[in-house]
Enzyme design. Structure first.
Site, PDB file in Angstrom:
ATOM      1  N   GLU A 128      75.659  69.932  81.221  1.00 25.78           N
ATOM      2  CA  GLU A 128      75.363  69.048  82.338  1.00 25.78           C
ATOM      3  C   GLU A 128      73.933  69.314  82.818  1.00 25.78           C
ATOM      4  OE1 GLU A 128      77.952  69.310  85.751  1.00 25.78           O
ATOM      5  OE2 GLU A 128      77.049  67.543  86.673  1.00 25.78           O
ATOM      6  N   GLY A 268      75.201  77.838  89.579  1.00 21.48           N
ATOM      7  CA  GLY A 268      76.253  78.748  89.987  1.00 21.48           C
ATOM      8  C   GLY A 268      77.331  78.847  88.919  1.00 21.48           C
ATOM      9  N   ALA A 269      77.819  77.683  88.486  1.00 28.31           N
ATOM     10  CA  ALA A 269      78.885  77.670  87.496  1.00 28.31           C
ATOM     11  C   ALA A 269      79.071  76.251  86.994  1.00 28.31           C
ATOM     12  CB  ALA A 269      80.193  78.171  88.104  1.00 28.31           C
ATOM     13  N   MET A 270      79.858  76.108  85.913  1.00 27.87           N
ATOM     14  CA  MET A 270      79.995  74.798  85.269  1.00 27.87           C
ATOM     15  C   MET A 270      81.435  74.562  84.836  1.00 27.87           C
ATOM     16  SD  MET A 270      78.582  72.029  84.296  1.00 27.87           S
ATOM     17  CE  MET A 270      79.561  70.745  83.538  1.00 27.87           C
ATOM     18  N   GLU A 271      81.910  73.349  85.118  1.00 25.71           N
ATOM     19  CA  GLU A 271      83.330  73.011  84.989  1.00 25.71           C
ATOM     20  C   GLU A 271      83.760  72.508  83.617  1.00 25.71           C
ATOM     21  OE1 GLU A 271      81.010  71.225  86.769  1.00 25.71           O
ATOM     22  OE2 GLU A 271      81.421  69.073  86.694  1.00 25.71           O
ATOM     23  N   GLU A 305      85.003  74.905  90.689  1.00 25.48           N
ATOM     24  CA  GLU A 305      85.001  74.512  89.274  1.00 25.48           C
ATOM     25  C   GLU A 305      86.416  74.160  88.809  1.00 25.48           C
ATOM     26  OE1 GLU A 305      82.174  73.851  88.465  1.00 25.48           O
ATOM     27  OE2 GLU A 305      80.992  75.173  89.765  1.00 25.48           O
ATOM     28  N   HIS A 308      87.324  70.646  89.862  1.00 22.00           N
ATOM     29  CA  HIS A 308      86.691  69.592  89.058  1.00 22.00           C
ATOM     30  C   HIS A 308      87.616  69.111  87.936  1.00 22.00           C
ATOM     31  CE1 HIS A 308      82.696  68.805  90.494  1.00 22.00           C
ATOM     32  NE2 HIS A 308      82.211  70.013  90.290  1.00 22.00           N
ATOM     33  N   GLU A 327      80.741  65.714  92.946  1.00 20.69           N
ATOM     34  CA  GLU A 327      80.268  66.930  93.614  1.00 20.69           C
ATOM     35  C   GLU A 327      80.575  66.946  95.118  1.00 20.69           C
ATOM     36  OE1 GLU A 327      79.739  69.428  92.041  1.00 20.69           O
ATOM     37  OE2 GLU A 327      79.128  68.779  90.046  1.00 20.69           O
TER      38      GLU A 327
HETATM   39  N1  BES Z   1      78.687  70.669  87.871  1.00 18.59           N
HETATM   40  C1  BES Z   1      78.068  71.731  88.577  1.00 18.59           C
HETATM   41  C2  BES Z   1      77.182  72.563  87.714  1.00 18.59           C
HETATM   42  C3  BES Z   1      75.804  71.991  87.551  1.00 18.59           C
HETATM   43  C4  BES Z   1      74.896  72.135  88.565  1.00 18.59           C
HETATM   44  C5  BES Z   1      75.427  71.354  86.414  1.00 18.59           C
HETATM   45  C6  BES Z   1      73.627  71.607  88.416  1.00 18.59           C
HETATM   46  C7  BES Z   1      74.169  70.822  86.248  1.00 18.59           C
HETATM   47  C8  BES Z   1      73.251  70.953  87.263  1.00 18.59           C
HETATM   48  C9  BES Z   1      79.096  72.657  89.194  1.00 18.59           C
HETATM   49  O1  BES Z   1      80.336  72.110  89.408  1.00 18.59           O
HETATM   50  C10 BES Z   1      78.569  73.011  90.541  1.00 18.59           C
HETATM   51  O2  BES Z   1      78.524  72.162  91.375  1.00 18.59           O
HETATM   52  N2  BES Z   1      78.146  74.249  90.730  1.00 18.59           N
HETATM   53  C11 BES Z   1      77.498  74.696  91.932  1.00 18.59           C
HETATM   54  C12 BES Z   1      78.359  75.624  92.724  1.00 18.59           C
HETATM   55  C13 BES Z   1      79.344  74.911  93.573  1.00 18.59           C
HETATM   56  C14 BES Z   1      80.294  75.868  94.241  1.00 18.59           C
HETATM   57  C15 BES Z   1      78.707  74.049  94.641  1.00 18.59           C
HETATM   58  C16 BES Z   1      76.250  75.406  91.499  1.00 18.59           C
HETATM   59  O3  BES Z   1      76.124  75.670  90.305  1.00 18.59           O
HETATM   60  O4  BES Z   1      75.408  75.673  92.331  1.00 18.59           O
HETATM   61 ZN    ZN Z   2      80.462  70.886  91.115  1.00 17.29          ZN
END
Ligand code: BES
Ligand code: ZN
Length: 858
Positions: A128, A268-271, A305, A308, A327
């Protein structure tokens, strides 16, 4: 020959929401074959493509940095293709075809951390938003959903564990010390949810039985030494799975759920479907290395995550303009989950603090955009506080307006209607409308209009007058009044009570509400529980605010009254050089003395607003005056309430560490008290902080003590910093804290200290966490980032420019603080603009940084 070396790159193209067209070709099935190797990975992709509608356009497969080594159509090698700006263009006869491509990629030189890359000894992916095109040729857009079969082969010693999306459908040994595994994901998904991981990983395993009785195997994969730090994440995962069943009726849909923690990660992380990949800072936690805030963040991100899986994966986004669909909704879901795990009041205060610190400035600056943007150059710049946190507030307002029951009906309808498809924000609102029978036409403005609404609330005689305005933002001048849900209550000064909370839907520029007659002028409690993401201005006096800080039965309202009282005092002091602190001292003293309050709440309520937030209230930010004003109030509170801070500090000492809401609250209040004690009498407090630093059996207390020492001149300071470093030098996540504590210090030598830290052997531009720990933290340090000689701006721009060729996404995320130049005095404005211009002039600038810098100067 033309010299293109120094020619300005073409201005990157703007992508517009209005220009959305359905894909020309669909890919219902894909088979991927990975021959994994850190230096040279071969990727073979077999796509079943089908023409979407009647047209004669060729197949266009996105690629980024890829060259096809072979292309076959229906099994026959072809050279009838072209590469157009990375895109593989291939004419296809007929309605369907099998298209096979072969490419080679080099994970170990992938410093952008997008696509397939190496982190430590692992190979992992991040797709992503548009990383899949760095792995193989594919229509890399979220509305192309495919069933994936993925085979990978790798050296068995280096990569004993091979993970993919879905279920393991085969594995075996190969010659030459290699082995293979095949993973099949039964759920069609867009390419951004693809993932694979290979490496020496160890699992903390557990199980979860869903409400319909399905057994799910859970595993959290980390380096062997980190296994003891995965229990909190596992507890959070199981709690999230249960919560989504209880609150949304959503069950997990596969036989296994894997999480992998990696050290080098842009976010932070990816789903990714059934294979979430995490920045290790949001998985690893134990008392010795993680603060209470870290524990909360781990649980919140694990939940996010996991959630999601429904809000993002089963129902995904049609295009990236709809990003807030997944999001914003998922942040709202994780916020509610966390609120249910501990103190809902404190969680709400924290969420509002984040919104005000990160999103309000965005809405008020050159990068302002609606939660559903109209255009972008680089989508990764739009993973913003607006899309996420304001997006969550907009879902929360729907919940408030419709009520819990109709909101849930709307969610059920949304999930049922759009399961297995790529949806839009409009689809979500329509489901809410259809399920509730309410007309949400005006509410939809929240999706399209940027900027933070300002509401004024005034009591005039027996009328409450509410007015709303929405400031201009880039590209948006003519704004319509929004539908704003305002929870309010009118307090009777004499009894200290009110006759019940009302929900007022402000839907016009101006509204007049009759007040109950008789009983004198009431005290207004408004935007209770922060029912709308707005700025409220009232004509309440200091006495009114003090009254509410003691009597409001809405905890957020009580906190807010105290904050407003502090802000009014601080803004006055920053402007005039001094202010009367009495009202604040009295209110803080009363709050500290109130045994009926939760210590966690007291800890939040007695904290002064940040220097950044004080600045946001002023026409022009004067960082030094703000710092002086805030320090003066802090010292005054410290001295005049010395006995109470001392008492709070000792009353909340715990014999040993527990992770419970009560113990967390006690630590919070105790460490806030420590901060105040240090402000009163530096000598005594240095010794006190050092004693706490040495005796602590947990990171919350140890880091709070270190922060207090790092911020001052106590003789114990160097010893504490050195001891901390020595103890944790092998733990990168804790060393990040060591960098940040120094970057956030208000000491006069902080500018020089961060310059030295940039040259520290442990500093690296290749780890995003480390970059954020130093440069990101420093850019939040209002006093020193805004140093009058421009050294702070230069420091940030230097790091940003050095990072851009390595990792443009992370570089671009550092830029926004430089874009706030309109908020400071002319001399600082010139210095900030000069850095932005220097950035923009850099040869070979990424489109990520180009977009942020050019918009910031406009
Ligand atoms: N889908 C995002 C990861 C992501 C973030 C992919 C930016 C590509 C670009 C994931 O679900 C997400 O939102 N992660 C957040 C943490 C969340 C607890 C708000 C992040 O990575 O900051
Ligand atoms: Zn997210």
């Amino acid at each position: 020959m033309l010299d293109t070396q120094n020619a300005p790159a073409a201005v990157p193209a703007l992508i517009r929401r209005e220009e959305y067209r359905p894909p020309d070709w669909l890919v219902p099935e894909i088979a991927l074959d990975f021959d994994l190797d850190a230096a040279r990975t071969r990727v073979t992709a077999r796509l079943m493509v089908t023409r979407n509608g009647v047209h004669d356009r060729p197949l266009r497969l996105d690629g980024d940095g890829l060259t096809p080594r072979a292309v076959r159509v229906n099994g026959v090698a072809t050279t009838d293709w072209t590469l157009e700006a990375g895109v593989l263009v291939l004419p296809i006869n007929g309605a369907t075809a099998e298209v096979e491509t072969e490419v080679e990629i080099a994970p170990e030189t992938n410093t952008q951390l997008m696509g397939l890359y190496a982190s430590g000894g692992l190979l992992c992916t991040q797709c992503e938003a548009e990383g899949f095109r760095r792995i193989t040729f594919f229509p890399d857009r979220p509305d192309v959903l495919s069933r994936y079969r993925v085979k990978m082969a790798a050296d068995k010693t280096l990569y004993p564990v091979l993970l993919g999306n879905g279920d393991l459908t085969g594995s075996g040994d190969l010659s030459g010390g290699r082995h293979w595994a095949e993973w099949t994901d039964p759920f069609p998904k867009p390419s951004y949810l693809f993932a694979l991981v290979a490496g020496q990983l160890f699992a903390n395993r557990d199980t979860f039985t869903t409400k319909s009785g399905k057994l799910v195997d859970l595993a959290i994969w980390v380096a062997e030494a980190d296994l003891p730090k995965t229990h909190h994440a596992m507890d959070a995962l199981k709690a999230s799975m249960k919560w989504d069943e209880d609150v949304y009726g959503r069950e997990y849909d596969l036989g296994q759920f894997n999480i992998v923690a990696v050290a080098d990660f842009n976010f932070g992380a990816m789903e990714n479907k059934s294979l979430n990949i995490f920045n290790s800072r949001y998985i690893l936690a134990d008392p010795d290395t993680a603060t209470d805030m870290d524990y909360d963040a781990v649980a919140g991100v694990v939940a996010h995550e996991y959630f999601h899986n429904w809000s993002g994966n089963r129902v995904t986004c049609r295009d990236w303009f709809q990003l807030s669909l997944k999001e914003g909704f998922t942040v709202f879901r994780d916020q509610c989950f966390s609120a249910d795990q501990g103190s809902a009041a404190v969680k709400r205060i924290e969420d509002v603090r984040v919104l005000r610190a990160a999103q309000f400035p965005e809405d008020a600056g050159p990068l302002a955009h609606p939660i559903r943007p109209d255009s972008y150059i680089e989508i990764s710049n739009f993973y913003t506080a607006t899309i996420y946190n304001k997006g969550a507030e907009i879902i929360r307002m729907l919940h408030t307006i419709l009520g819990a029951e109709d909101f849930r009906k709307g969610c059920d309808l949304y999930f049922d209607r759009h399961d297995g498809t790529a949806a839009t924000c409009e689809d979500f609102v329509r489901a809410m409308e259809n399920a509730s029978g309410r007309d949400l036409a005006q509410f939809r403005l929240w999706y399209g209009q940027a900027g933070t609404p300002r509401i004024t609330a005034k009591i005039s005689g027996e009328t409450l007058i509410l007015e709303q305005t929405l400031p201009e933002t880039p590209g948006q001048t003519d704004k319509q009044p929004m539908l704003i849900p305002l929870r309010l209550a009118l307090f009777d000064r004499a009894t200290g009570g009110h006759a019940g909370e009302q929900l007022v839907l402000l839907d016009k520029a101006r509204m007049e509400l009759p007040l109950p007659s008789g009983g004198g002028r009431p005290v207004l409690s408004i935007n209770r529980d922060f029912s709308a993401p707005i700025i409220v201005e009232t004509d309440r006096t200091a006495e009114d605010l003090a009254f509410l800080s003691a009597h409001d039965d809405d905890p957020f309202g009580r906190y807010e009254a105290m904050q407003q009282l502090m802000l009014d005092t601080l803004v006055g002091a920053a402007r005039d050089g001094a202010a009367d602190h009495t009202a604040v001292v009295t209110a803080v003293g009363q709050t500290l003395a109130n045994n009926a309050l939760d210590p966690a709440f007291i800890g939040e309520a007695v904290l002064l607003p940040s220097e950044a937030f004080i600045g946001d209230q002023m026409a022009q930010i004067d960082p030094e005056a703000i710092h002086r004003a805030r320090e003066a109030l802090r010292r005054d509170l410290a001295t005049r309430l010395a006995g109470q801070w001392e008492a709070a500090y000792h009353a909340h000492a715990a014999p040993r560490f527990h992770y419970t809401p009560e113990a967390k609250g006690a630590r919070r209040l105790r460490n806030v008290a420590l901060g105040y004690l240090a402000a009163a009498q530096a000598d005594h407090a240095g010794a006190l902080a050092f004693r706490q630093f040495e005796a602590a059996d947990n990171m919350t207390d140890r880091l709070a003590a270190l922060g207090t020492l790092a911020n001052g001149d106590a003789v114990e300071r160097p010893a504490a910093l050195q001891a901390f470093y020595a103890r944790y030098q092998d733990n990168p996540l804790v060393i990040d804290k060591w960098f940040s504590a120094q970057a956030l210090s208000s000491r006069a030598d902080t500018g020089a200290a961060v310059a030295a830290l940039r040259d520290h052997p442990d500093f690296t531009l290749h780890n995003p966490n480390r970059v954020r720990a130093l440069a990101g933290a420093f850019s939040m340090n209002q006093l020193h980032f805004h140093a009058a000689d421009g050294g702070g701006y230069r420091f940030l721009a230097d790091i940003l420019l050095a990072l851009d060729p390595i990792n443009p996404q992370t570089a671009a995320k550092l830029l926004p603080p430089l874009g706030r130049w309109r908020r400071v005095d002319p001399a600082r404005q010139a210095l900030m603009r000069a850095e932005l211009e220097r950035i923009l002039a850099a040869p070979g600038l990424s489109k990520d940084v180009f977009e942020q810098a050019s918009k910031s100067l406009a």
